[in-house]
Enzyme design. Structure first.
Site, PDB file in Angstrom:
ATOM      1  CB  SER A  80      -0.907   0.017   1.238  1.00  0.00           C
ATOM      2  OG  SER A  80      -1.575   1.255   1.329  1.00  0.00           O
ATOM      3  NE  ARG A  81       3.224   1.957  -5.628  1.00  0.00           N
ATOM      4  CZ  ARG A  81       2.520   1.315  -6.551  1.00  0.00           C
ATOM      5  NH1 ARG A  81       1.308   1.707  -6.823  1.00  0.00           N
ATOM      6  NH2 ARG A  81       3.029   0.302  -7.210  1.00  0.00           N
ATOM      7  CB  VAL A  82      -1.899   5.245   1.539  1.00  0.00           C
ATOM      8  CG1 VAL A  82      -2.355   6.098   2.697  1.00  0.00           C
ATOM      9  CG2 VAL A  82      -2.461   5.787   0.226  1.00  0.00           C
TER      10      VAL A  82
END
Length: 511
Positions: free
Chosen positions: A371-373
């Site tokens: 997850s790039r968040v």
């Protein structure tokens, strides 16, 4: 008396007669087939303009209107896709330009309903009243209108909420081979939004109608249709409907987002959407590129997914979270469409067929999934326990592969492998059984801190089920504290440790 009445009526009609000329832009169908028509005579048509088809033969005059959309604007003709029964249209039929770009009706009344991509109900529950329409194509929110993703959108699935967190406004891809549980994750996430004040939209693209009917029945049984709309372009529907379906669902989601509400939209799946677009493009004779897809196949997905966003307070503060689904062939994530969508989204949940067949459900590969968040979309409590969890899983995978080559392992390695196996068991979860965040934090805290090291691997699932029952019945206060504070303070940790130890005593005595 009767004569005077007739004369007066004629005078009234003459006075009210409007002699002004009315101009309509019309064209003629010169070719029709496979849901695509070629038209001459509509030189001023706009891209994505709605076109209405009229039969020339008198016997067909009572036929219901068939609509299409102008897609190819060529020098001497127009290529249009037909949204409906294209078999009724024949060469020589008249076509009228409506002057309106393709749009769909939007309203709160669509909640709880099953509709087609044009906004018509297909669930047999009557017409849907709406006073507003949204265009299916819209420019995505700009940088100034957005806010960074910071609120979690809980899926209720332990392995995802802990290691691949999803935030409101994020685009998280679900990718894997067929029959690996992609739709199951999306449906569980929708079910988990009950009471979370999130509107849900499920877009079925090219799916079997029987599968969609089962999903709708499951959502109704669990009370999820109270806040969900299902948009269906079935496998038996023409390719143009599959093509516009995700944009129509997105337009409905934007209606709620513009009102400051949070929306979750699932596109199931964009592989079939790309297939439908390829079919339309080839019939329209657009130049084919890699794997016979047209050159703008990347753009059809990027302009769709970029419309998902978290808006700032000045623009209502709403959000739209997208869960696009992509089907791979034999686990090939480097194929054309998978790599395209991976590059557009903010992370991916990769489901592995080998894990699925081993009984690990969800069959999530923690190494490829990301997850790039990241932690921005997690509560402090979950972030604290999840950091160690990912490390434990990674070490276990490495040691497990190493341990296959030799049986002479030291005590520390054996302990790490044992804990890794128990962690994998804990992260298994049945479908339609989403779990609340406090319960997730409690069980993950227990496993990473070694409280399950003395429990046999085959008994882990029973131990966990009994532990959750014990917490709900006897330690509700601890769960409430985690829910309220959203972090693991020293006080909460002490109470959680005491609860785990007390349960272990009860469990050992009972067994």
């Amino acid at each position: 008396m009767n004569k005077d009445y007739v004369i007066e009526n004629l005078k009234k009609q003459i006075n009210e007669f409007d002699a002004t000329a009315k101009m309509e832009k019309v064209g003629t169908v010169v070719e029709i087939g496979d849901g695509v028509a070629r038209i001459v005579g509509l030189s001023e048509a706009m891209s994505y303009e709605m076109l209405e088809f009229f039969p020339v033969e008198k016997k067909d005059k009572e036929m219901a209107s068939v609509f299409g959309v102008a897609l190819n604007l060529e020098e001497d003709r127009i290529g249009a896709i037909i949204l409906g029964a294209y078999e009724k249209i024949k060469e020589g039929d008249m076509v009228r330009a409506t002057g309106n770009v393709l749009s769909v009706p939007v309203s709160e009344n669509f909640i709880g309903r099953v509709i087609d991509p044009l906004g018509f109900p297909v669930d047999g529950k009557g017409a849907i009243i709406s006073e507003k329409r949204y265009p299916i194509e819209k420019i995505a929110p700009g940088v100034i209108t957005r806010k960074s993703v910071h609120q979690p959108l809980q899926t209720g699935i332990k392995v995802i909420d802990a290691m691949i967190p999803i935030g409101r406004g994020q685009r998280e891809l679900i990718i894997g081979d067929r029959q690996t549980g992609k739709t199951a994750i999306a449906i569980d996430t929708i079910i988990n939004q009950k009471g979370q004040n999130v509107k849900c939209i499920y877009v079925a693209i090219g799916q079997k109608e029987s599968k969609v009917a089962r999903i709708v029945a499951e959502l109704e049984a669990r009370g999820a249709m109270e806040y969900t709309t299902v948009v269906v372009a079935g496998a038996s529907d023409p390719a143009p409907l599959s093509y516009i379906a995700p944009y129509a669902g997105c337009a409905l989601g934007e209606y709620f987002m513009d009102k400051g509400e949070d929306v979750l939209i699932v596109y199931d799946d964009l592989s079939r959407h790309a297939w439908a677009y390829r079919q339309i493009s080839l019939i329209l004779r657009r130049p084919p590129g890699r794997e016979a897809y047209p050159g703008d196949v990347f753009y059809i997905h990027s302009r769709l997914l970029e419309r998902s966003a978290k808006l700032n307070e000045n623009f209502g503060g709403g959000s739209m979270t997208a869960l696009p689904i992509i089907e791979t062939q034999a686990g090939d994530v480097s194929a054309y469409i998978p790599t395209n969508v991976i590059s557009i989204t903010d992370g991916q949940i990769y489901l592995e067929a080998d894990l699925f067949y081993k009984g690990v459900r969800p069959a999530l590969n923690a190494g490829i999934s990301v997850s790039r968040v990241g932690g921005d979309a997690q509560t402090k409590a979950m972030k604290k326990v999840a950091g160690k969890l990912r490390l434990d899983i990674a070490q276990f995978r490495e040691l497990e592969a190493f341990a296959q080559f030799g049986s002479d392992l030291d005590e520390d390695t054996r302990q790490r492998i044992g804990r890794g196996r128990r962690t994998v068991e804990i992260l298994k979860q049945n479908q339609y059984e989403p779990m609340s965040v406090p319960n997730q934090v409690a069980i993950i805290y227990a496993v990473i801190n070694g409280y399950l090291d003395d429990v046999a691997v085959e008994n882990i699932s029973k131990w966990e089920a009994d532990f959750h029952k014990y917490l709900e019945l006897n330690q509700k206060a601890v769960l409430n504290l985690i829910s309220e504070k959203k972090e693991l303070t020293d006080e909460i940790v002490a109470k959680l440790q005491a609860a785990i130890k007390e349960f272990k005593e009860i469990y050992q005595n009972g067994n």
